[in-house]
Scaffold this motif. Structure first.
Motif, PDB file in Angstrom:
ATOM      1  N   ARG A   1      -7.515   0.728  -4.117  1.00  0.00           N
ATOM      2  CA  ARG A   1      -7.668   1.173  -2.735  1.00  0.00           C
ATOM      3  C   ARG A   1      -7.333   0.007  -1.811  1.00  0.00           C
ATOM      4  O   ARG A   1      -7.546  -1.156  -2.155  1.00  0.00           O
ATOM      5  CB  ARG A   1      -9.086   1.664  -2.465  1.00  0.00           C
ATOM      6  N   PHE A   2      -6.820   0.345  -0.637  1.00  0.00           N
ATOM      7  CA  PHE A   2      -6.326  -0.687   0.274  1.00  0.00           C
ATOM      8  C   PHE A   2      -7.075  -0.639   1.600  1.00  0.00           C
ATOM      9  O   PHE A   2      -7.503   0.431   2.046  1.00  0.00           O
ATOM     10  CB  PHE A   2      -4.828  -0.482   0.533  1.00  0.00           C
ATOM     11  N   PRO A   3      -7.222  -1.778   2.261  1.00  0.00           N
ATOM     12  CA  PRO A   3      -7.864  -1.795   3.581  1.00  0.00           C
ATOM     13  C   PRO A   3      -6.971  -1.169   4.638  1.00  0.00           C
ATOM     14  O   PRO A   3      -5.752  -1.065   4.467  1.00  0.00           O
ATOM     15  CB  PRO A   3      -8.085  -3.290   3.842  1.00  0.00           C
ATOM     16  N   THR A   4      -7.582  -0.748   5.735  1.00  0.00           N
ATOM     17  CA  THR A   4      -6.799  -0.193   6.840  1.00  0.00           C
ATOM     18  C   THR A   4      -5.944  -1.292   7.463  1.00  0.00           C
ATOM     19  O   THR A   4      -6.214  -2.482   7.305  1.00  0.00           O
ATOM     20  CB  THR A   4      -7.716   0.426   7.899  1.00  0.00           C
ATOM     21  N   ALA A   5      -4.938  -0.879   8.197  1.00  0.00           N
ATOM     22  CA  ALA A   5      -3.976  -1.830   8.759  1.00  0.00           C
ATOM     23  C   ALA A   5      -4.588  -2.625   9.911  1.00  0.00           C
ATOM     24  O   ALA A   5      -5.088  -2.025  10.876  1.00  0.00           O
ATOM     25  CB  ALA A   5      -2.737  -1.090   9.242  1.00  0.00           C
ATOM     26  N   PRO A   6      -4.536  -3.950   9.844  1.00  0.00           N
ATOM     27  CA  PRO A   6      -5.030  -4.770  10.956  1.00  0.00           C
ATOM     28  C   PRO A   6      -3.962  -4.885  12.040  1.00  0.00           C
ATOM     29  O   PRO A   6      -2.792  -4.593  11.796  1.00  0.00           O
ATOM     30  CB  PRO A   6      -5.267  -6.129  10.284  1.00  0.00           C
TER      31      PRO A   6
ATOM     32  N   LYS B   1      -6.031   4.088  12.273  1.00  0.00           N
ATOM     33  CA  LYS B   1      -6.936   3.497  11.268  1.00  0.00           C
ATOM     34  C   LYS B   1      -6.975   4.365  10.005  1.00  0.00           C
ATOM     35  O   LYS B   1      -8.032   4.782   9.528  1.00  0.00           O
ATOM     36  CB  LYS B   1      -8.341   3.320  11.861  1.00  0.00           C
ATOM     37  N   LEU B   2      -5.807   4.588   9.465  1.00  0.00           N
ATOM     38  CA  LEU B   2      -5.673   5.516   8.348  1.00  0.00           C
ATOM     39  C   LEU B   2      -6.228   4.943   7.049  1.00  0.00           C
ATOM     40  O   LEU B   2      -5.945   3.805   6.676  1.00  0.00           O
ATOM     41  CB  LEU B   2      -4.204   5.873   8.145  1.00  0.00           C
ATOM     42  N   GLU B   3      -6.989   5.781   6.357  1.00  0.00           N
ATOM     43  CA  GLU B   3      -7.414   5.472   4.993  1.00  0.00           C
ATOM     44  C   GLU B   3      -6.333   5.951   4.036  1.00  0.00           C
ATOM     45  O   GLU B   3      -5.431   6.697   4.399  1.00  0.00           O
ATOM     46  CB  GLU B   3      -8.751   6.150   4.703  1.00  0.00           C
ATOM     47  N   ASP B   4      -6.435   5.540   2.780  1.00  0.00           N
ATOM     48  CA  ASP B   4      -5.382   5.852   1.810  1.00  0.00           C
ATOM     49  C   ASP B   4      -5.119   7.345   1.683  1.00  0.00           C
ATOM     50  O   ASP B   4      -3.965   7.777   1.579  1.00  0.00           O
ATOM     51  CB  ASP B   4      -5.744   5.287   0.429  1.00  0.00           C
ATOM     52  N   ASP B   5      -6.186   8.158   1.681  1.00  0.00           N
ATOM     53  CA  ASP B   5      -6.000   9.605   1.532  1.00  0.00           C
ATOM     54  C   ASP B   5      -5.220  10.178   2.712  1.00  0.00           C
ATOM     55  O   ASP B   5      -4.424  11.114   2.553  1.00  0.00           O
ATOM     56  CB  ASP B   5      -7.358  10.293   1.409  1.00  0.00           C
TER      57      ASP B   5
ATOM     58  N   ARG C   1       0.832  -1.205   0.000  1.00  0.00           N
ATOM     59  CA  ARG C   1       0.000   0.000   0.000  1.00  0.00           C
ATOM     60  C   ARG C   1       0.869   1.259   0.000  1.00  0.00           C
ATOM     61  O   ARG C   1       0.651   2.189  -0.793  1.00  0.00           O
ATOM     62  CB  ARG C   1      -0.889  -0.045   1.242  1.00  0.00           C
ATOM     63  N   LEU C   2       1.852   1.308   0.876  1.00  0.00           N
ATOM     64  CA  LEU C   2       2.730   2.475   0.958  1.00  0.00           C
ATOM     65  C   LEU C   2       3.482   2.697  -0.347  1.00  0.00           C
ATOM     66  O   LEU C   2       3.619   3.840  -0.813  1.00  0.00           O
ATOM     67  CB  LEU C   2       3.730   2.304   2.102  1.00  0.00           C
ATOM     68  N   ARG C   3       3.965   1.625  -0.945  1.00  0.00           N
ATOM     69  CA  ARG C   3       4.734   1.760  -2.177  1.00  0.00           C
ATOM     70  C   ARG C   3       3.853   2.181  -3.347  1.00  0.00           C
ATOM     71  O   ARG C   3       4.293   2.924  -4.226  1.00  0.00           O
ATOM     72  CB  ARG C   3       5.487   0.453  -2.462  1.00  0.00           C
ATOM     73  N   TYR C   4       2.619   1.736  -3.354  1.00  0.00           N
ATOM     74  CA  TYR C   4       1.684   2.157  -4.402  1.00  0.00           C
ATOM     75  C   TYR C   4       1.427   3.659  -4.298  1.00  0.00           C
ATOM     76  O   TYR C   4       1.473   4.391  -5.304  1.00  0.00           O
ATOM     77  CB  TYR C   4       0.374   1.384  -4.273  1.00  0.00           C
ATOM     78  N   ILE C   5       1.159   4.138  -3.087  1.00  0.00           N
ATOM     79  CA  ILE C   5       0.894   5.562  -2.887  1.00  0.00           C
ATOM     80  C   ILE C   5       2.125   6.390  -3.229  1.00  0.00           C
ATOM     81  O   ILE C   5       2.029   7.455  -3.853  1.00  0.00           O
ATOM     82  CB  ILE C   5       0.421   5.816  -1.437  1.00  0.00           C
ATOM     83  N   ALA C   6       3.293   5.900  -2.838  1.00  0.00           N
ATOM     84  CA  ALA C   6       4.538   6.614  -3.154  1.00  0.00           C
ATOM     85  C   ALA C   6       4.745   6.727  -4.658  1.00  0.00           C
ATOM     86  O   ALA C   6       5.175   7.783  -5.158  1.00  0.00           O
ATOM     87  CB  ALA C   6       5.724   5.910  -2.512  1.00  0.00           C
ATOM     88  N   GLN C   7       4.446   5.682  -5.389  1.00  0.00           N
ATOM     89  CA  GLN C   7       4.612   5.710  -6.842  1.00  0.00           C
ATOM     90  C   GLN C   7       3.734   6.780  -7.484  1.00  0.00           C
ATOM     91  O   GLN C   7       4.077   7.324  -8.533  1.00  0.00           O
ATOM     92  CB  GLN C   7       4.292   4.340  -7.429  1.00  0.00           C
ATOM     93  N   ARG C   8       2.620   7.083  -6.858  1.00  0.00           N
ATOM     94  CA  ARG C   8       1.738   8.118  -7.393  1.00  0.00           C
ATOM     95  C   ARG C   8       2.232   9.514  -7.015  1.00  0.00           C
ATOM     96  O   ARG C   8       2.073  10.468  -7.783  1.00  0.00           O
ATOM     97  CB  ARG C   8       0.305   7.908  -6.889  1.00  0.00           C
ATOM     98  N   ILE C   9       2.816   9.653  -5.844  1.00  0.00           N
ATOM     99  CA  ILE C   9       3.247  10.967  -5.357  1.00  0.00           C
ATOM    100  C   ILE C   9       4.581  11.401  -5.955  1.00  0.00           C
ATOM    101  O   ILE C   9       4.768  12.575  -6.323  1.00  0.00           O
ATOM    102  CB  ILE C   9       3.329  10.961  -3.812  1.00  0.00           C
ATOM    103  N   ILE C  10       5.525  10.484  -6.074  1.00  0.00           N
ATOM    104  CA  ILE C  10       6.902  10.832  -6.444  1.00  0.00           C
ATOM    105  C   ILE C  10       7.009  11.621  -7.755  1.00  0.00           C
ATOM    106  O   ILE C  10       7.756  12.605  -7.820  1.00  0.00           O
ATOM    107  CB  ILE C  10       7.784   9.568  -6.472  1.00  0.00           C
ATOM    108  N   PRO C  11       6.287  11.262  -8.826  1.00  0.00           N
ATOM    109  CA  PRO C  11       6.443  12.036 -10.064  1.00  0.00           C
ATOM    110  C   PRO C  11       6.116  13.517  -9.913  1.00  0.00           C
ATOM    111  O   PRO C  11       6.612  14.342 -10.686  1.00  0.00           O
ATOM    112  CB  PRO C  11       5.462  11.352 -11.028  1.00  0.00           C
TER     113      PRO C  11
END
Length: 327
Positions: A310-315, A168-172, A113-123
């Motif tokens: 979209r990813f589920p919150t961390a269990p 309980k963080l959501e992706d945003d 999840r973190l790496r997916y979000i990073a790939q969107r932000i980095i560019p």
């Protein structure tokens, strides 16, 4: 190690543990923070009002937040050497976490999840710092219950599992944290703080200040531990908040999530405030700054390509037993 072997350590140990907490402000802790209307060394926050500010902007002004130029103190320190020192510190921390089974393997869902979000932000980071195109970005997840995250100079990102699970963080909201921490690296706040420290301590001579030579240049080789303990000013934190909401908006994540994030942080651990909260009695002011700047990034978010996943919150994860006293 597979995903099932990843555990949370209540006492994750590093040779040089990071002492700065996510959103932590050194000036608040030291009683140096100025009232909201007196700070703003280089900030142009939305407190003027979107309409009033627009009257002073030329037609060619960029769309997004306004934070002014970088501090001149950053120019006293070699960016390349600082990034190298940060990379070495980061590698050491990840190796030590791995030895404690507290470094998430590639297949761990929250790391993915973190790496997916990073790939969107980095560019979208390149506009803020040309060097970011050359950085060897890394994203890792540490098995610690701390409410923390950081980005070392050179794009070395780490999240602590506790901030994902406990809030309980959501992706945003994850994107808000990541954008904030990446902004610290892009705006070179660590480089600025090291430069200021060098001046304060009388390390910089005229030649080394202008050309990166002398004692300062030699000292950069040993600053890895210092990077882990640097704390940013209130202005740095405000800059990171504002640049962070622009990065997340351009990446297709709701910038208003930064407000929800801080509301969660303010209500976390009632009765036993975590360290970052004890240094921020004016978190409501911080939220107002973010809210005032949301109109500046609303159009960016509206036009952005939204995430296709979209990813589920961390269990909860299994927790490592605390070692016996003296062990």
């Amino acid at each position: 190690m597979d995903a099932d072997d990843f555990i949370v350590h209540s006492d994750l140990r590093f040779t040089h543990p990071p002492t700065r907490r996510f959103g932590d402000c050194a000036d608040c802790a030291a009683g140096r923070c100025a009232p909201p209307r007196q700070r703003g060394r280089r900030l142009f926050t939305g407190l003027l009002g979107a309409g009033g500010a627009a009257a002073f902007l030329p037609a060619w002004a960029r769309e997004g937040v306004d934070v002014g130029p970088k501090s001149k103190f950053a120019g006293l320190v070699s960016a390349e050497q600082l990034e190298q020192a940060g990379g070495q510190q980061y590698a050491q921390m990840m190796a030590q976490a791995g030895q404690q089974r507290a470094l998430a393997p590639a297949e761990q869902p929250q790391l993915q999840r973190l790496r997916y979000i990073a790939q969107r932000i980095i560019p979208f980071s390149y506009e803020w710092n040309d060097r970011a195109r050359q950085w060897k970005w890394e994203v890792n997840l540490l098995g610690s219950p701390e409410l923390n995250a950081f980005c070392m100079p050179g794009g070395k990102i780490a999240f602590f599992y506790g901030i994902l699970e406990k809030l309980k963080l959501e992706d945003d909201e994850v994107a808000a944290i990541m954008g904030h921490e990446v902004a610290h690296a892009l705006r070179e706040h660590a480089r600025e703080r090291v430069g200021k420290s060098a001046v304060t301590n009388g390390i910089v001579e005229l030649g080394s200040a202008l050309f990166g030579l002398g004692n300062l240049g030699r000292g950069l080789a040993n600053m890895g531990a210092q990077l882990a303990s640097l704390r940013f000013s209130r202005d740095d934190e405000t800059e990171a908040d504002l640049v962070g909401i622009e990065l997340s908006a351009r990446a297709g994540y709701d910038p208003a999530a930064a407000v929800r994030l801080w509301e969660k942080m303010m209500t976390a651990n009632k009765g036993a405030p975590p360290p970052w909260l004890s240094t921020h009695p004016a978190s409501t002011t911080r939220i107002r700054d973010i809210q005032a700047n949301l109109p500046k990034v609303a159009g960016l978010y509206a036009r952005a390509r939204k995430p296709d996943q979209r990813f589920p919150t961390a269990p909860p994860l299994k927790t490592a037993p605390r070692p016996p006293s003296g062990g």
